[in-house]
Write a protein that holds these residues in place. Structure first.
Motif, PDB file in Angstrom:
ATOM      1  N   ALA A 164       0.921  17.967  36.501  1.00  0.00           N
ATOM      2  CA  ALA A 164       0.166  18.081  35.251  1.00  0.00           C
ATOM      3  C   ALA A 164       1.015  17.741  34.039  1.00  0.00           C
ATOM      4  CB  ALA A 164      -0.406  19.489  35.114  1.00  0.00           C
ATOM      5  N   VAL A 165       2.321  17.987  34.119  1.00  0.00           N
ATOM      6  CA  VAL A 165       3.214  17.650  33.006  1.00  0.00           C
ATOM      7  C   VAL A 165       3.158  16.157  32.715  1.00  0.00           C
ATOM      8  CG1 VAL A 165       5.639  17.613  32.262  1.00  0.00           C
ATOM      9  CG2 VAL A 165       4.735  19.599  33.474  1.00  0.00           C
ATOM     10  N   CYS A 166       2.934  15.367  33.748  1.00  0.00           N
ATOM     11  CA  CYS A 166       2.976  13.910  33.618  1.00  0.00           C
ATOM     12  C   CYS A 166       1.815  13.354  32.822  1.00  0.00           C
ATOM     13  CB  CYS A 166       3.017  13.261  35.005  1.00  0.00           C
ATOM     14  SG  CYS A 166       4.461  13.726  35.968  1.00  0.00           S
ATOM     15  N   TRP A 167       0.724  14.102  32.692  1.00  0.00           N
ATOM     16  CA  TRP A 167      -0.366  13.611  31.838  1.00  0.00           C
ATOM     17  C   TRP A 167      -0.531  14.464  30.574  1.00  0.00           C
ATOM     18  CZ3 TRP A 167      -2.129  14.859  37.054  1.00  0.00           C
ATOM     19  CH2 TRP A 167      -2.684  16.131  37.198  1.00  0.00           C
ATOM     20  N   ILE A 168      -0.077  15.705  30.597  1.00  0.00           N
ATOM     21  CA  ILE A 168      -0.176  16.539  29.395  1.00  0.00           C
ATOM     22  C   ILE A 168       0.683  15.967  28.272  1.00  0.00           C
ATOM     23  CG2 ILE A 168       0.475  18.784  28.436  1.00  0.00           C
ATOM     24  CD1 ILE A 168      -0.433  20.021  31.077  1.00  0.00           C
ATOM     25  N   ILE A 169       1.919  15.571  28.603  1.00  0.00           N
ATOM     26  CA  ILE A 169       2.832  15.083  27.569  1.00  0.00           C
ATOM     27  C   ILE A 169       2.359  13.761  26.966  1.00  0.00           C
ATOM     28  CG2 ILE A 169       5.167  14.203  27.190  1.00  0.00           C
ATOM     29  CD1 ILE A 169       6.212  16.471  28.929  1.00  0.00           C
ATOM     30  N   PRO A 170       2.044  12.725  27.758  1.00  0.00           N
ATOM     31  CA  PRO A 170       1.555  11.493  27.109  1.00  0.00           C
ATOM     32  C   PRO A 170       0.256  11.682  26.351  1.00  0.00           C
ATOM     33  CG  PRO A 170       1.425  11.328  29.519  1.00  0.00           C
ATOM     34  CD  PRO A 170       2.221  12.547  29.212  1.00  0.00           C
ATOM     35  N   ASP A 171      -0.609  12.583  26.820  1.00  0.00           N
ATOM     36  CA  ASP A 171      -1.852  12.841  26.104  1.00  0.00           C
ATOM     37  C   ASP A 171      -1.556  13.425  24.724  1.00  0.00           C
ATOM     38  OD1 ASP A 171      -4.803  13.112  26.003  1.00  0.00           O
ATOM     39  OD2 ASP A 171      -4.338  15.252  25.934  1.00  0.00           O
ATOM     40  N   ALA A 172      -0.592  14.341  24.658  1.00  0.00           N
ATOM     41  CA  ALA A 172      -0.246  14.956  23.375  1.00  0.00           C
ATOM     42  C   ALA A 172       0.471  13.986  22.440  1.00  0.00           C
ATOM     43  CB  ALA A 172       0.627  16.187  23.610  1.00  0.00           C
ATOM     44  N   LEU A 173       1.171  12.995  22.999  1.00  0.00           N
ATOM     45  CA  LEU A 173       1.965  12.070  22.190  1.00  0.00           C
ATOM     46  C   LEU A 173       1.161  10.908  21.621  1.00  0.00           C
ATOM     47  CD1 LEU A 173       5.268  11.813  24.261  1.00  0.00           C
ATOM     48  CD2 LEU A 173       5.005  12.786  21.973  1.00  0.00           C
ATOM     49  N   ARG A 174      -0.125  10.835  21.943  1.00  0.00           N
ATOM     50  CA  ARG A 174      -0.907   9.661  21.554  1.00  0.00           C
ATOM     51  C   ARG A 174      -0.906   9.437  20.033  1.00  0.00           C
ATOM     52  NH1 ARG A 174      -6.447  10.201  21.777  1.00  0.00           N
ATOM     53  NH2 ARG A 174      -6.062  11.868  23.264  1.00  0.00           N
ATOM     54  N   HIS A 207      10.979  13.296  35.567  1.00  0.00           N
ATOM     55  CA  HIS A 207      11.463  14.343  36.473  1.00  0.00           C
ATOM     56  C   HIS A 207      10.300  14.995  37.208  1.00  0.00           C
ATOM     57  CE1 HIS A 207      13.420  17.952  37.978  1.00  0.00           C
ATOM     58  NE2 HIS A 207      12.516  18.677  37.339  1.00  0.00           N
ATOM     59  N   HIS A 208       9.238  15.333  36.486  1.00  0.00           N
ATOM     60  CA  HIS A 208       8.104  16.008  37.126  1.00  0.00           C
ATOM     61  C   HIS A 208       7.307  15.053  38.009  1.00  0.00           C
ATOM     62  CE1 HIS A 208       8.201  20.114  35.529  1.00  0.00           C
ATOM     63  NE2 HIS A 208       8.826  19.575  34.499  1.00  0.00           N
ATOM     64  N   ARG A 209       7.401  13.760  37.753  1.00  0.00           N
ATOM     65  CA  ARG A 209       6.772  12.807  38.677  1.00  0.00           C
ATOM     66  C   ARG A 209       7.482  12.845  40.032  1.00  0.00           C
ATOM     67  NH1 ARG A 209       7.304   6.497  37.368  1.00  0.00           N
ATOM     68  NH2 ARG A 209       9.467   7.182  37.418  1.00  0.00           N
ATOM     69  N   ARG A 210       8.810  13.002  40.000  1.00  0.00           N
ATOM     70  CA  ARG A 210       9.584  13.013  41.254  1.00  0.00           C
ATOM     71  C   ARG A 210       9.490  14.355  41.966  1.00  0.00           C
ATOM     72  NH1 ARG A 210      13.383  10.609  37.756  1.00  0.00           N
ATOM     73  NH2 ARG A 210      14.468  12.608  37.642  1.00  0.00           N
ATOM     74  N   SER A 211       9.686  15.423  41.227  1.00  0.00           N
ATOM     75  CA  SER A 211       9.797  16.729  41.896  1.00  0.00           C
ATOM     76  C   SER A 211       9.442  17.849  40.942  1.00  0.00           C
ATOM     77  CB  SER A 211      11.234  16.932  42.407  1.00  0.00           C
ATOM     78  OG  SER A 211      12.158  16.841  41.330  1.00  0.00           O
ATOM     79  N   GLY A 212       8.209  17.909  40.534  1.00  0.00           N
ATOM     80  CA  GLY A 212       7.818  18.962  39.621  1.00  0.00           C
ATOM     81  C   GLY A 212       6.325  19.139  39.601  1.00  0.00           C
ATOM     82  N   ASP A 213       5.808  19.584  38.478  1.00  0.00           N
ATOM     83  CA  ASP A 213       4.378  19.808  38.332  1.00  0.00           C
ATOM     84  C   ASP A 213       3.718  18.525  37.845  1.00  0.00           C
ATOM     85  OD1 ASP A 213       1.783  20.551  37.301  1.00  0.00           O
ATOM     86  OD2 ASP A 213       2.476  22.619  37.465  1.00  0.00           O
ATOM     87  N   ASP A 255       1.232   4.964  31.600  1.00  0.00           N
ATOM     88  CA  ASP A 255       1.169   4.416  32.958  1.00  0.00           C
ATOM     89  C   ASP A 255       1.650   5.445  33.984  1.00  0.00           C
ATOM     90  OD1 ASP A 255       0.071   1.942  32.430  1.00  0.00           O
ATOM     91  OD2 ASP A 255       1.998   0.935  32.182  1.00  0.00           O
ATOM     92  N   ILE A 256       2.714   6.165  33.640  1.00  0.00           N
ATOM     93  CA  ILE A 256       3.193   7.214  34.548  1.00  0.00           C
ATOM     94  C   ILE A 256       2.118   8.283  34.704  1.00  0.00           C
ATOM     95  CG2 ILE A 256       4.886   9.044  34.877  1.00  0.00           C
ATOM     96  CD1 ILE A 256       6.907   7.290  33.396  1.00  0.00           C
ATOM     97  N   VAL A 263       0.123   9.320  38.294  1.00  0.00           N
ATOM     98  CA  VAL A 263       0.136  10.676  38.846  1.00  0.00           C
ATOM     99  C   VAL A 263      -1.276  11.252  38.858  1.00  0.00           C
ATOM    100  CG1 VAL A 263       1.061  13.005  38.559  1.00  0.00           C
ATOM    101  CG2 VAL A 263       2.517  11.021  38.111  1.00  0.00           C
ATOM    102  N   ALA A 264      -2.050  11.004  37.797  1.00  0.00           N
ATOM    103  CA  ALA A 264      -3.426  11.517  37.749  1.00  0.00           C
ATOM    104  C   ALA A 264      -4.267  10.938  38.882  1.00  0.00           C
ATOM    105  CB  ALA A 264      -4.052  11.197  36.397  1.00  0.00           C
ATOM    106  N   ARG A 265      -4.068   9.659  39.191  1.00  0.00           N
ATOM    107  CA  ARG A 265      -4.798   9.055  40.310  1.00  0.00           C
ATOM    108  C   ARG A 265      -4.367   9.655  41.626  1.00  0.00           C
ATOM    109  NH1 ARG A 265      -4.444   2.800  38.099  1.00  0.00           N
ATOM    110  NH2 ARG A 265      -6.438   2.805  36.968  1.00  0.00           N
ATOM    111  N   HIS A 266      -3.053   9.876  41.775  1.00  0.00           N
ATOM    112  CA  HIS A 266      -2.550  10.468  43.013  1.00  0.00           C
ATOM    113  C   HIS A 266      -3.128  11.868  43.210  1.00  0.00           C
ATOM    114  CE1 HIS A 266       0.399  12.610  45.587  1.00  0.00           C
ATOM    115  NE2 HIS A 266       0.447  11.454  46.211  1.00  0.00           N
TER     116      HIS A 266
END
Length: 665
Positions: free
Chosen positions: A434-444, A426-432, A461-462, A466-469
């Protein structure tokens, strides 16, 4: 009574026409009409509940017609109008039944007298009664036949738990195979058998009413293909409006259920549209609604009793049908201000990120993660967006209701992992972003523990895209580290090595030395798998040198100085290296040094071996003491013995020794 029923009793036949193209629900029909459905000379009462549009009426009528021969004296049916806004009065239904059974002349106005006449009339007769769309138990009880040779089938969106002796039967969306069969049968000759219908059925939520409406649209538009209809229904803002056929609409059914809720429950229902994913817990509903957990639990239970939300098999979790979620979003936009909706969503995001951080710390507190104070680390000053207040606040917010221990944290992550992926999307499409890398980083750490490799890679990968963008170097470094660990866990060491090398480069470029150190340790582990002792030593030396720069208190050699090395800044990266060693210990041929180290390992006592393994995890003396239930002074004693027996002088050398010996597991 004799004056009213002075003629011969008629064999009433009030059942509505059967649905000619009725399909599926074979298990439910077996329960209603099978040989064990009702015993001879005993009354049977079934209550079919479910959300609007699940086909309760069609099922009840089909079951009544199948069982009709067993009840030849009367087939009675009444639409009780429970969700029309004006339920049918019980006396009106009783008068209709009595007239159908042969009553003539004036009938009493008193309901009690009418009930007595109705039951007297059916006494000794084999009769079935279908009571459709009941509002509550009080509306149903006076209409139930009292004789032993009777069958009553009640349908309702409400859970009528107060009906004594009732056998409940709950309907939900149709199974995929039954839904496809229903679509094919309704389409008739329009169906060629070659169409791909999975997408259409998913857009209809496998809801019988929605499938029937979709089929009607196709039948009324010969030029429209199933793909064309799917394209129309993919627009979530218009899907409910397009699921209309004449005077039958999914939107209308959902509106009647919504209007029947209490005002407070309607607010909770609307806010559920802001939750991402399939299911949710009362805590999430409470956070997004701004109410206490107990209030949210009670609201969800009331809505579950009205078939507005569905209780899931896992205790304490609920779900919302996909079409009901779209309706909730429509009501949210119509009934609440954008500011209120945004504040509610931000409050829920704060809670999710805080819970996630707490769970990640419990699952593996040693993994290096994105710094809590990070706001922007882009290639160009001002080139990226700052994190939202919700994200920043989640990092300092008190952790109320967090998981209490590691197993509770894992259980919470097991339940929420799909929702976290949906939140990232959702945040990749229309949100913040930072959520897109904070969550996978925490789930490692969680992904590593549960070995969910495909999901791990998909999430990282998501985050990487987003981090590259956003050109956030630290986020890219974290995602490369995550993908490297996932690659190594999947037995792809070359891929893992490439990601770790990129982690080093990005760590250097963004000034994040801790992740650079973590990558060096993991690269050392990969070199060990290849039997490349020299390269492994090189990376371990780089790690040791960098770790000592990060914390000058780390000892360089002498055992006597161990008292001064209570803090090991390799803690952030130690678990990554431990992970590599654990993965390699059982299937990697040991080199000469590793074999020698393995032999020396045996000179240590079992307690000393445990302490050495915990050193590799990067734990401090105090943390080790807590883990093995002793005092920090005892830990220091064990460390001195390890230094003496192995002839080494620092924690760095302990880590190198354990990695080389393959005994970190």
């Amino acid at each position: 009574m004799r004056g009213v029923l002075d003629g011969a009793l008629t064999r009433a036949r009030l059942l509505p026409p059967d649905t000619a193209d009725f399909t599926g629900r074979l298990g439910e029909l077996a329960e209603l009409t099978g040989p064990n459905a009702f015993s001879p000379h005993a009354a049977a009462l079934f209550v079919v509940t479910g959300a609007g549009g699940t086909g309760k009426t069609a099922l009840a009528v089909r079951a009544a017609r199948l069982a009709g021969d067993s009840f030849p004296d009367a087939h009675l049916y009444a639409d009780l109008g429970g969700y029309t806004g004006a339920p049918t009065p019980v006396p009106d239904v009783l008068r209709r039944f009595l007239r159908a059974l042969g009553a003539t002349g004036p009938l009493p106005a008193d309901q009690t007298e009418l009930v007595g006449m109705f039951r007297t009339t059916l006494a000794g007769r084999r009769a079935l009664v279908v009571l459709d769309d009941a509002a509550d138990e009080a509306q149903v009880r006076p209409l139930l036949p009292a004789g032993p040779d009777t069958l009553a089938v009640v349908t309702s969106r409400n859970w009528l738990g107060g009906l004594a002796g009732a056998l409940p039967l709950r309907l939900g969306p149709m199974p995929e195979a039954e839904a496809a069969a229903m679509l094919a049968r309704v389409l008739g000759a329009r169906w060629t058998g070659s169409e791909e219908v999975d997408g259409l059925l998913a857009l209809c939520g496998h809801l019988p009413l929605a499938i029937r409406i979709a089929a009607a649209r196709l039948l009324s538009r010969p030029q429209m293909s199933i793909d064309d209809l799917c394209e129309q229904l993919r627009d979530e803002r218009r899907r409910l409006k397009r699921l209309t056929a004449g005077d039958i609409t999914v939107h209308g059914v959902l509106t009647s259920s919504y209007d029947a809720l209490e005002a407070a429950d309607r607010m909770v229902f609307r806010r559920l549209a802001l939750l991402r994913g399939y299911d949710f817990c009362p805590e999430a509903a409470a956070q997004v609604s701004g109410i206490a957990r107990e209030e949210a639990q009670e609201a969800l239970d009331r809505m579950a009793d009205r078939s507005v939300v569905r209780p899931e098999a896992e205790t304490g979790r609920y779900s919302l049908h996909s079409l009901a979620r779209l309706f909730a979003a429509d009501r949210l936009a119509a009934d609440e201000t954008p500011e209120a909706a945004s504040a509610a969503e931000a409050g829920h995001l704060r809670w999710v990120l805080s819970r996630l951080r707490d769970a990640a710390d419990l699952v593996n507190p040693c993994l290096v993660r994105l710094p809590a104070d990070q706001t922007d680390h882009t290639e160009h000053a001002g080139g990226g967006r700052a994190e939202t207040d919700a994200i920043a606040d989640a990092r300092t917010r008190p952790r109320d209701g967090a998981p209490a221990h590691r197993e509770a944290a894992l259980a919470w992550l097991d339940a929420e992992r799909h929702n976290l992926l949906a939140l990232v999307r959702h945040h990749r499409r229309s949100g913040d972003p930072a959520v897109c890398w904070i969550i996978p980083d925490a789930l490692r750490g969680y992904y590593l523990q549960r070995r969910r490799l495909r999901e791990w890679t998909r999430m990282a990968d998501i985050g990487m895209a987003v981090a590259r963008h956003e050109r956030n170097l630290r986020a890219q470094a974290a995602m490369h580290l995550s993908l490297g660990m996932a690659g190594f866990a999947a037995n792809r060491p070359a891929e893992a090595e490439e990601h770790y090398q990129r982690t080093v480069e990005l760590g250097l470029g963004s000034g994040w030395r801790e992740i650079e150190a973590a990558a060096y340790r993991n690269l050392a582990g990969i070199a060990l798998t290849h039997g490349d002792n020299a390269t492994s030593e090189k990376y371990m030396s780089l790690w040791a040198e960098l770790s000592q720069r990060l914390d000058p208190r780390l000892p360089s050699a002498p055992p006597a100085q161990d008292d001064a090395c209570a803090v090991d800044q390799s803690a952030a990266s130690g678990a990554e290296a431990q992970t590599q060693a654990q993965a390699q210990a059982h299937d990697t041929p040991q080199n000469t040094y590793g074999s020698a180290a393995a032999e020396e390992w045996s000179v240590l006592s079992r307690r000393e071996q445990t302490v050495a393994r915990l050193v590799v995890q990067g734990l401090t003396n105090q943390q080790i003491a807590k883990r093995i239930r002793c005092s920090p002074e005892t830990v220091k004693f064990h460390l001195r013995n390890i230094f003496r027996k192995l002839g080494i002088g620092s924690r760095v050398e302990i880590a190198r020794f354990v990695l080389a010996s393959g005994t970190s597991s």
